[in-house]
Design an enzyme around this catalytic site. Structure first.
Site, PDB file in Angstrom:
ATOM      1  N   TYR A  54       0.604  -1.332   0.145  1.00  0.00           N
ATOM      2  CA  TYR A  54      -0.083  -0.205   0.024  1.00  0.00           C
ATOM      3  C   TYR A  54       0.879   1.494  -0.140  1.00  0.00           C
ATOM      4  O   TYR A  54       1.973   1.168   0.789  1.00  0.00           O
ATOM      5  CB  TYR A  54      -0.935  -0.473   1.264  1.00  0.00           C
ATOM      6  CG  TYR A  54      -2.282  -0.100   0.564  1.00  0.00           C
ATOM      7  CD1 TYR A  54      -2.951   1.478   0.648  1.00  0.00           C
ATOM      8  CD2 TYR A  54      -3.617  -1.265   1.057  1.00  0.00           C
ATOM      9  CE1 TYR A  54      -4.754   0.768  -0.543  1.00  0.00           C
ATOM     10  CE2 TYR A  54      -5.032  -0.916   0.115  1.00  0.00           C
ATOM     11  CZ  TYR A  54      -4.972  -0.678  -0.185  1.00  0.00           C
ATOM     12  OH  TYR A  54      -6.317  -0.316  -0.642  1.00  0.00           O
ATOM     13  N   GLU A  56      -0.573   5.214  -0.652  1.00  0.00           N
ATOM     14  CA  GLU A  56      -1.197   6.216  -0.959  1.00  0.00           C
ATOM     15  C   GLU A  56      -0.329   6.818  -1.243  1.00  0.00           C
ATOM     16  O   GLU A  56       0.435   7.424   0.188  1.00  0.00           O
ATOM     17  CB  GLU A  56      -1.955   6.263  -0.198  1.00  0.00           C
ATOM     18  CG  GLU A  56      -3.896   5.346  -0.484  1.00  0.00           C
ATOM     19  CD  GLU A  56      -4.573   5.866   1.067  1.00  0.00           C
ATOM     20  OE1 GLU A  56      -4.780   6.255   1.650  1.00  0.00           O
ATOM     21  OE2 GLU A  56      -5.612   4.795   0.323  1.00  0.00           O
ATOM     22  N   ASP A 200      -6.455  13.208 -25.057  1.00  0.00           N
ATOM     23  CA  ASP A 200      -6.327  12.269 -24.814  1.00  0.00           C
ATOM     24  C   ASP A 200      -5.730  11.258 -25.470  1.00  0.00           C
ATOM     25  O   ASP A 200      -6.221  10.937 -26.942  1.00  0.00           O
ATOM     26  CB  ASP A 200      -7.961  11.752 -24.392  1.00  0.00           C
ATOM     27  CG  ASP A 200      -7.763   9.949 -23.767  1.00  0.00           C
ATOM     28  OD1 ASP A 200      -7.384   9.281 -24.627  1.00  0.00           O
ATOM     29  OD2 ASP A 200      -9.000   9.581 -23.779  1.00  0.00           O
ATOM     30  N   THR A 226      -3.423   5.857 -21.828  1.00  0.00           N
ATOM     31  CA  THR A 226      -3.976   4.546 -21.183  1.00  0.00           C
ATOM     32  C   THR A 226      -1.936   3.821 -21.355  1.00  0.00           C
ATOM     33  O   THR A 226      -1.387   4.293 -22.711  1.00  0.00           O
ATOM     34  CB  THR A 226      -4.113   3.711 -22.279  1.00  0.00           C
ATOM     35  OG1 THR A 226      -4.101   3.047 -23.691  1.00  0.00           O
ATOM     36  CG2 THR A 226      -6.291   3.805 -21.808  1.00  0.00           C
ATOM     37  N   LYS A 229      -2.070   0.199 -25.093  1.00  0.00           N
ATOM     38  CA  LYS A 229      -2.354   0.227 -26.158  1.00  0.00           C
ATOM     39  C   LYS A 229      -1.683  -0.286 -27.330  1.00  0.00           C
ATOM     40  O   LYS A 229      -0.170  -0.613 -27.458  1.00  0.00           O
ATOM     41  CB  LYS A 229      -3.209   0.851 -26.732  1.00  0.00           C
ATOM     42  CG  LYS A 229      -5.039   1.414 -26.157  1.00  0.00           C
ATOM     43  CD  LYS A 229      -6.076   2.260 -26.136  1.00  0.00           C
ATOM     44  CE  LYS A 229      -7.397   2.314 -25.263  1.00  0.00           C
ATOM     45  NZ  LYS A 229      -8.327   2.367 -25.259  1.00  0.00           N
ATOM     46  N   ARG A 235      -1.616  -3.257 -18.572  1.00  0.00           N
ATOM     47  CA  ARG A 235      -3.389  -2.693 -18.304  1.00  0.00           C
ATOM     48  C   ARG A 235      -3.079  -1.388 -17.506  1.00  0.00           C
ATOM     49  O   ARG A 235      -2.750  -1.118 -15.929  1.00  0.00           O
ATOM     50  CB  ARG A 235      -4.187  -2.931 -18.274  1.00  0.00           C
ATOM     51  CG  ARG A 235      -4.857  -4.139 -19.322  1.00  0.00           C
ATOM     52  CD  ARG A 235      -5.929  -4.812 -19.030  1.00  0.00           C
ATOM     53  NE  ARG A 235      -6.589  -3.777 -19.709  1.00  0.00           N
ATOM     54  CZ  ARG A 235      -7.012  -3.691 -20.903  1.00  0.00           C
ATOM     55  NH1 ARG A 235      -6.341  -5.180 -21.380  1.00  0.00           N
ATOM     56  NH2 ARG A 235      -7.391  -3.430 -21.325  1.00  0.00           N
TER      57      ARG A 235
HETATM   58  C1  PLP Z   1      -9.512   2.764 -24.798  1.00  0.00           C
HETATM   59  C2  PLP Z   1      -9.469   4.966 -24.559  1.00  0.00           C
HETATM   60  C3  PLP Z   1      -9.759   5.117 -23.169  1.00  0.00           C
HETATM   61  C4  PLP Z   1      -9.732   3.960 -22.178  1.00  0.00           C
HETATM   62  O1  PLP Z   1      -9.085   3.318 -21.761  1.00  0.00           O
HETATM   63  P1  PLP Z   1      -9.558   1.898 -20.927  1.00  0.00           P
HETATM   64  O2  PLP Z   1      -8.150   1.490 -20.353  1.00  0.00           O
HETATM   65  O3  PLP Z   1     -11.090   1.348 -21.427  1.00  0.00           O
HETATM   66  O4  PLP Z   1     -10.514   3.042 -19.349  1.00  0.00           O
HETATM   67  C5  PLP Z   1     -10.202   6.097 -23.247  1.00  0.00           C
HETATM   68  N1  PLP Z   1      -9.919   6.952 -23.786  1.00  0.00           N
HETATM   69  C6  PLP Z   1      -9.936   6.589 -25.517  1.00  0.00           C
HETATM   70  C7  PLP Z   1      -9.619   7.551 -26.526  1.00  0.00           C
HETATM   71  C8  PLP Z   1      -8.848   5.552 -25.555  1.00  0.00           C
HETATM   72  O5  PLP Z   1      -9.007   4.972 -26.523  1.00  0.00           O
END
Ligand code: PLP
Length: 415
Positions: A54, A56, A200, A226, A229, A235
């Site tokens: 933990y 935080e 994003d 993220t 990807k 993840r």
């Molecule tokens: C995949 C994605 C997310 C979300 O990610 P998670 O890990 O599935 O919550 C947010 N924004 C965009 C543009 C994405 O493609």
């Protein structure tokens, strides 16, 4: 390499499921644009005892004892993230993309504030203001669109909308948009109306880190991504921002949104960022884009309509209606061929979201496996043959066998 010896002995039921999934991944072609295969090193870091801790708070400022090593690993992750994206500040604790975006909104907005985001069915993400999502419920989103003719974001329209709505924030960066994004134009529009800029880059982060696509981090106020990807890590997610916003971003992640960070994932993020800083990763990103561009060309040559006419990144949305199919039909047929894809809306889709007109294809996973142009051509030919001869089970089985043969030639790194 993980051997799963103890899991095998202790819990056959769960082990059997994991094994079936390993075989599925080993023997099938993955074209889902948001997926990838992590390295063995990333997998090992995720499986480490850091999950027991933990912590935080932030390095040097924890609410629990015994964090001297966690501080070290989180600091490594932060420094590598800053280097990868030329960021002034990085928070590596967000658990995934959606919670990261929640923290960004919390850091810059109050509930009810006006925000501009791209519509989900035009390529945006749920967390960019969709009415069923927390973002649409808590904040007052106006949604911009892509042009119905070109499939591109029309920056004049975005500006018009921004001047009319006077949003407090503009969101750019998408889930199903295959073209470069004009970051500086977004910034200029935001400056005219006094809005914060939020990028994003969940999908394209790996391509941006490799220098193969334009980087919004030096231009925008705040950027989330993220890590699982194109960035090919565990993840999770990170948030980057200018130093002036560091405190408010950190406060929004913890204690605003989250409790204890997942330290084993933080370690795996550090490992993945280390991999992304190497020259091999630049080669990987180049090949991802080359594979995707060829895939789009091959689809067009076979008479499919690719939204926006091609791709600049790792993905494309292909309209299936010309072949008399919906995206869901295609997804089901291709599953029978051992090829995983995800259905997708097309701009101004006449069909409902559960059964939309398009399929989104992506090259990140096959490229990690080592597939190049010659294999991409084969795959698109198999996809077309499967879709055209969908009612002939023998044809689909035949494709599945050839898919398996190809996959066994190009094993995935973690199996
Ligand atoms: C995949 C994605 C997310 C979300 O990610 P998670 O890990 O599935 O919550 C947010 N924004 C965009 C543009 C994405 O493609």
């Amino acid at each position: 390499m993980l051997e799963y010896k103890n899991l095998k002995n202790q819990d056959e039921e769960v082990m059997a499921v994991i094994k079936r999934e390993m075989i599925r991944q080993a023997e099938e072609i993955e074209l889902i644009a948001s997926e990838n295969y992590v390295s063995k090193a990333v997998l090992e870091a995720m499986a480490s005892v850091l999950t027991n801790k933990y912590s935080e708070g932030y390095p040097g400022r924890r609410y629990y004892g015994g964090n001297q090593y966690i501080d070290e690993v989180e600091t490594i992750a932060i420094e590598r993230a800053k280097k990868l994206f030329s960021a002034e500040h990085a928070n590596v604790q967000p658990l995934s993309g959606s919670p990261a975006n929640a923290a960004v909104y919390m850091a810059f907005l109050k509930p009810g504030d006006k925000v501009l985001g791209l519509r989900l069915d035009h390529g945006g993400h749920l967390s960019h203001g969709h009415p069923v999502n927390f973002s649409g419920l808590l904040y007052n989103f106006t949604q911009y669109e892509v042009d119905s003719q070109t499939g591109l974001i029309n920056m004049d329209k975005v500006r018009e909308l921004a001047l009319k709505e006077k949003p407090k924030m503009i969101v750019a960066g998408y889930s199903a948009y295959s073209r470069e994004i004009e970051w500086q134009k977004f910034k200029n529009i935001a400056a005219e109306v006094g809005a914060f800029t939020f990028a994003d880059i969940a999908h394209t982060a790996g391509l941006i880190a490799a220098g193969e696509m334009n980087n919004p981090v030096p231009i925008f106020d705040v950027v989330s991504t993220t890590t699982h990807k194109t960035l090919r890590g565990p993840r999770g997610a990170i948030i980057m921002c200018r130093e002036q916003f560091a405190k408010q971003v950190d406060r929004a992640v913890f204690p605003g949104m989250q409790g204890g960070p997942h330290d084993h994932i933080t370690a795996a993020k550090a490992v993945a960022f280390g991999e992304a800083l190497r020259p091999e990763f630049k080669q990987y990103a180049k090949q991802v884009i080359a594979n995707a561009k060829l895939m789009a060309e091959e689809f067009i040559n076979l008479g499919y309509q690719v939204i926006s006419g091609g791709t600049d990144n790792h993905l494309m949305v292909v309209d299936m209606t010309a072949k008399g199919l919906t995206g869901k039909d295609a997804e089901i047929i291709l599953d029978k061929c051992g090829i995983s894809v995800s259905r997708s809306t097309i701009p101004n889709d006449p069909n409902p979201p559960m059964n939309p007109s398009g399929v989104r294809f992506g090259a990140p996973a096959i490229t990690t496996r080592g597939l190049k142009q010659a294999e991409v051509k084969k795959i698109v030919a198999w996809i077309n043959a499967g879709l055209e001869q969908k009612d002939e089970p023998e044809m689909l089985n035949n494709i599945k066998a050839r898919v398996k043969e190809l996959c066994l030639e190009f094993p995935i790194p973690s199996i």
